[in-house]
Write a protein that holds these residues in place. Structure first.
Motif, PDB file in Angstrom:
ATOM      1  N   GLU A   1     -17.715  14.531   9.373  1.00 56.43           N
ATOM      2  CA  GLU A   1     -19.024  14.820   8.783  1.00 56.43           C
ATOM      3  C   GLU A   1     -20.129  14.750   9.837  1.00 56.43           C
ATOM      4  O   GLU A   1     -21.089  15.526   9.792  1.00 56.43           O
ATOM      5  CB  GLU A   1     -19.315  13.840   7.651  1.00 56.43           C
ATOM      6  CG  GLU A   1     -20.573  14.167   6.876  1.00 56.43           C
ATOM      7  CD  GLU A   1     -20.815  13.214   5.723  1.00 56.43           C
ATOM      8  OE1 GLU A   1     -21.844  13.369   5.046  1.00 56.43           O
ATOM      9  OE2 GLU A   1     -19.971  12.316   5.497  1.00 56.43           O
ATOM     10  N   LYS A   2     -19.966  13.846  10.804  1.00 56.03           N
ATOM     11  CA  LYS A   2     -20.952  13.717  11.881  1.00 56.03           C
ATOM     12  C   LYS A   2     -21.051  15.009  12.693  1.00 56.03           C
ATOM     13  O   LYS A   2     -22.110  15.333  13.231  1.00 56.03           O
ATOM     14  CB  LYS A   2     -20.578  12.559  12.802  1.00 56.03           C
ATOM     15  CG  LYS A   2     -20.652  11.192  12.144  1.00 56.03           C
ATOM     16  CD  LYS A   2     -20.159  10.103  13.097  1.00 56.03           C
ATOM     17  CE  LYS A   2     -20.159   8.742  12.437  1.00 56.03           C
ATOM     18  NZ  LYS A   2     -19.617   7.685  13.343  1.00 56.03           N
ATOM     19  N   ALA A   3     -19.936  15.719  12.791  1.00 52.48           N
ATOM     20  CA  ALA A   3     -19.908  16.963  13.564  1.00 52.48           C
ATOM     21  C   ALA A   3     -20.208  18.183  12.698  1.00 52.48           C
ATOM     22  O   ALA A   3     -20.274  19.303  13.205  1.00 52.48           O
ATOM     23  CB  ALA A   3     -18.551  17.134  14.238  1.00 52.48           C
ATOM     24  N   GLY A   4     -20.360  17.972  11.388  1.00 52.19           N
ATOM     25  CA  GLY A   4     -20.643  19.085  10.494  1.00 52.19           C
ATOM     26  C   GLY A   4     -19.402  19.779   9.967  1.00 52.19           C
ATOM     27  O   GLY A   4     -19.452  20.947   9.566  1.00 52.19           O
TER      28      GLY A   4
ATOM     29  N   GLU B   1     -15.459  10.676   7.550  1.00 48.30           N
ATOM     30  CA  GLU B   1     -16.713  10.151   8.107  1.00 48.30           C
ATOM     31  C   GLU B   1     -16.973  10.702   9.503  1.00 48.30           C
ATOM     32  O   GLU B   1     -18.088  11.128   9.819  1.00 48.30           O
ATOM     33  CB  GLU B   1     -16.645   8.619   8.161  1.00 48.30           C
ATOM     34  CG  GLU B   1     -17.880   7.974   8.756  1.00 48.30           C
ATOM     35  CD  GLU B   1     -17.747   6.476   8.903  1.00 48.30           C
ATOM     36  OE1 GLU B   1     -18.618   5.860   9.545  1.00 48.30           O
ATOM     37  OE2 GLU B   1     -16.761   5.899   8.372  1.00 48.30           O
ATOM     38  N   GLN B   2     -15.943  10.713  10.338  1.00 47.63           N
ATOM     39  CA  GLN B   2     -16.109  11.188  11.707  1.00 47.63           C
ATOM     40  C   GLN B   2     -16.383  12.698  11.743  1.00 47.63           C
ATOM     41  O   GLN B   2     -17.216  13.166  12.516  1.00 47.63           O
ATOM     42  CB  GLN B   2     -14.851  10.864  12.530  1.00 47.63           C
ATOM     43  CG  GLN B   2     -14.582   9.373  12.692  1.00 47.63           C
ATOM     44  CD  GLN B   2     -15.741   8.632  13.337  1.00 47.63           C
ATOM     45  OE1 GLN B   2     -16.232   9.026  14.399  1.00 47.63           O
ATOM     46  NE2 GLN B   2     -16.195   7.560  12.711  1.00 47.63           N
TER      47      GLN B   2
ATOM     48  N   TYR C   1     -11.862   7.517   7.163  1.00 44.69           N
ATOM     49  CA  TYR C   1     -12.271   7.536   8.573  1.00 44.69           C
ATOM     50  C   TYR C   1     -12.384   8.967   9.086  1.00 44.69           C
ATOM     51  O   TYR C   1     -13.364   9.334   9.735  1.00 44.69           O
ATOM     52  CB  TYR C   1     -11.263   6.751   9.417  1.00 44.69           C
ATOM     53  CG  TYR C   1     -11.488   6.889  10.904  1.00 44.69           C
ATOM     54  CD1 TYR C   1     -12.528   6.220  11.534  1.00 44.69           C
ATOM     55  CD2 TYR C   1     -10.665   7.717  11.668  1.00 44.69           C
ATOM     56  CE1 TYR C   1     -12.743   6.356  12.895  1.00 44.69           C
ATOM     57  CE2 TYR C   1     -10.878   7.862  13.027  1.00 44.69           C
ATOM     58  CZ  TYR C   1     -11.911   7.174  13.632  1.00 44.69           C
ATOM     59  OH  TYR C   1     -12.128   7.328  14.980  1.00 44.69           O
TER      60      TYR C   1
ATOM     61  N   GLY D   1     -14.691  13.115  18.650  1.00 46.77           N
ATOM     62  CA  GLY D   1     -15.993  13.600  18.208  1.00 46.77           C
ATOM     63  C   GLY D   1     -16.499  14.738  19.069  1.00 46.77           C
ATOM     64  O   GLY D   1     -17.022  15.737  18.554  1.00 46.77           O
TER      65      GLY D   1
ATOM     66  N   CYS E   1     -12.119   0.388  13.647  1.00 46.78           N
ATOM     67  CA  CYS E   1     -12.629   0.661  12.301  1.00 46.78           C
ATOM     68  C   CYS E   1     -11.671   0.163  11.221  1.00 46.78           C
ATOM     69  O   CYS E   1     -12.030   0.141  10.054  1.00 46.78           O
ATOM     70  CB  CYS E   1     -12.867   2.156  12.117  1.00 46.78           C
ATOM     71  SG  CYS E   1     -11.360   3.131  11.992  1.00 46.78           S
TER      72      CYS E   1
ATOM     73  N   SER F   1     -12.720   7.658  19.154  1.00 44.99           N
ATOM     74  CA  SER F   1     -13.721   8.309  18.310  1.00 44.99           C
ATOM     75  C   SER F   1     -14.625   9.224  19.132  1.00 44.99           C
ATOM     76  O   SER F   1     -14.989  10.323  18.684  1.00 44.99           O
ATOM     77  CB  SER F   1     -14.564   7.263  17.579  1.00 44.99           C
ATOM     78  OG  SER F   1     -13.759   6.501  16.700  1.00 44.99           O
ATOM     79  N   LYS F   2     -14.984   8.784  20.341  1.00 47.87           N
ATOM     80  CA  LYS F   2     -15.870   9.582  21.199  1.00 47.87           C
ATOM     81  C   LYS F   2     -15.172  10.879  21.631  1.00 47.87           C
ATOM     82  O   LYS F   2     -15.746  11.967  21.565  1.00 47.87           O
ATOM     83  CB  LYS F   2     -16.252   8.771  22.426  1.00 47.87           C
ATOM     84  CG  LYS F   2     -17.064   9.532  23.487  1.00 47.87           C
ATOM     85  CD  LYS F   2     -18.442   9.910  22.991  1.00 47.87           C
ATOM     86  CE  LYS F   2     -19.373  10.361  24.100  1.00 47.87           C
ATOM     87  NZ  LYS F   2     -18.898  11.536  24.851  1.00 47.87           N
TER      88      LYS F   2
ATOM     89  N   GLU G   1     -17.168  18.677  17.849  1.00 48.49           N
ATOM     90  CA  GLU G   1     -18.427  19.401  18.053  1.00 48.49           C
ATOM     91  C   GLU G   1     -18.178  20.751  18.732  1.00 48.49           C
ATOM     92  O   GLU G   1     -18.809  21.760  18.380  1.00 48.49           O
ATOM     93  CB  GLU G   1     -19.378  18.543  18.878  1.00 48.49           C
ATOM     94  CG  GLU G   1     -19.929  17.339  18.116  1.00 48.49           C
ATOM     95  CD  GLU G   1     -20.865  16.488  18.953  1.00 48.49           C
ATOM     96  OE1 GLU G   1     -21.132  16.863  20.122  1.00 48.49           O
ATOM     97  OE2 GLU G   1     -21.330  15.455  18.443  1.00 48.49           O
TER      98      GLU G   1
END
Length: 241
Positions: free
Chosen positions: A116-119, A113-114, A110, A83, A221, A79-80, A87
Motif C-alpha cells: 500500500e505504501k508503494a500504491g 501494508e508494505q 504485512y 519497497g 514486524c 522491507s527497504k 516502487e
C-alpha cells in the motif's frame, strides 16, 4: 485489463495461483518477481538453483525480475529492498501484486501494508481455500512438483526429494498441512498446464542445514512466537539437465 506482477516462489502454491489468475482473465501479468539468496544464488527458503528458476520463467514465457537478499538480511533491510522494488514496478505501470498465500494472516497483513505504501494492491487467488481440496485439484490438473525443502522437525528425509502425488498426501503425518502452508515443506514445479515444456532435472544430494535469525531483527514486524521458527531444514538439490 489490470496490470500486475506475480510473486513467483517456484513452488506449487505460486504455480496454482498463477493458473487461477489466468482462468479469471482479469489481470495481465507483466513479469515474475522472485527473491534469491545472493550468498548462494538460490531461491530464498526453497534452496532451488537459479538456473531452474530461469527455466521455469522461460517455459512460462514471462520476464523474470530477481530481487537479491543476503542470507542474514534484517527485517528493516528486507522491507527497504522490497519497497524500492515495488516502487519501480509501480513506475512501470503495475497496479497489483499477486501472491500464492493461502493462510497466515500476519504475513498477508504485512504484504498488504508494505505494498500500500508503494500504491499497489495485493491479490491472493487461493486465500482461505481448503488446502486438501487445493492440492488434490493441483494434482488432478496434471501439475508435477517435487519437494526441495522440508522442516526437519516435522518430516523425515523420506519426504524431501519426493514427487507430490496422492500417496505423498496420504503419508503426511497428522497435523501437517496438505499444502505445507505452515512451512512444513517447499516444492519445485516442473510441469503442468501453465508450462510450454517440462523442466528437466536430476536429483542431487540431500543435506540438513540450520539457520539463525538475523541479529538485526530487533525491528522485526513479526511476534516473538513467530521469531521462534524451526531452524533445521532438509534440502534436496535439483540439478538442471
Amino acid at each position: 485489463m489490470k496490470q500486475a506482477y506475480f510473486n513467483w516462489s517456484s513452488g506449487k502454491d505460486s504455480a496454482f495461483a498463477f493458473y487461477k489468475i489466468l482462468e479469471q482473465q482479469e489481470f495481465k501479468i507483466t513479469k515474475l518477481v522472485t527473491t534469491l539468496n545472493s550468498d548462494l544464488d538460490r531461491v530464498s527458503m526453497h534452496g532451488l538453483r537459479e538456473e531452474l528458476l530461469d527455466l521455469q520463467a522461460e517455459s512460462l514465457g514471462l520476464p523474470l525480475e530477481k530481487i537479491l537478499l543476503s542470507g542474514n538480511v534484517s527485517m528493516s533491510e528486507y522491507s527497504k529492498i522490497l519497497g524500492d522494488a515495488a516502487e519501480a514496478l509501480v513506475a512501470a505501470g503495475n497496479t497489483h501484486s499477486i501472491f500464492g498465500d493461502i493462510f497466515l494472516e500476519d504475513l498477508k497483513a504485512y504484504r498488504e501494508e508494505q505494498l500500500e505504501k508503494a500504491g499497489l494492491k495485493a491479490v491472493f487467488p487461493l486465500w482461505q481455500q481448503d488446502t486438501e481440496a487445493l492440492i488434490n485439484e493441483f494434482i488432478d490438473l496434471g501439475f508435477k512438483a517435487i519437494t526441495v525443502c522440508v522442516n526437519a522437525k516435522l518430516l523425515d528425509e523420506s519426504f524431501v526429494g519426493r514427487v507430490i502425488d496422492k500417496q505423498f498426501i496420504e503419508d503426511l503425518p497428522a497435523g501437517v498441512d496438505p499444502c505445507g502452508e505452515n512451512g512444513e515443506f517447499h516444492t519445485f514445479v516442473y510441469d503442468g498446464p501453465i508450462f510450454k515444456t517440462p523442466i528437466d532435472f536430476s536429483i542431487g544430494e540431500k543435506v540438513l542445514r540450520g539457520y539463525e535469525p538475523s541479529e538485526n531483527d530487533d525491528d522485526n514486524c513479526f511476534s516473538d512466537d513467530q521469531k521462534s521458527w524451526d531452524t533445521k531444514f532438509l534440502f534436496c538439490d535439483l540439478i538442471p539437465v
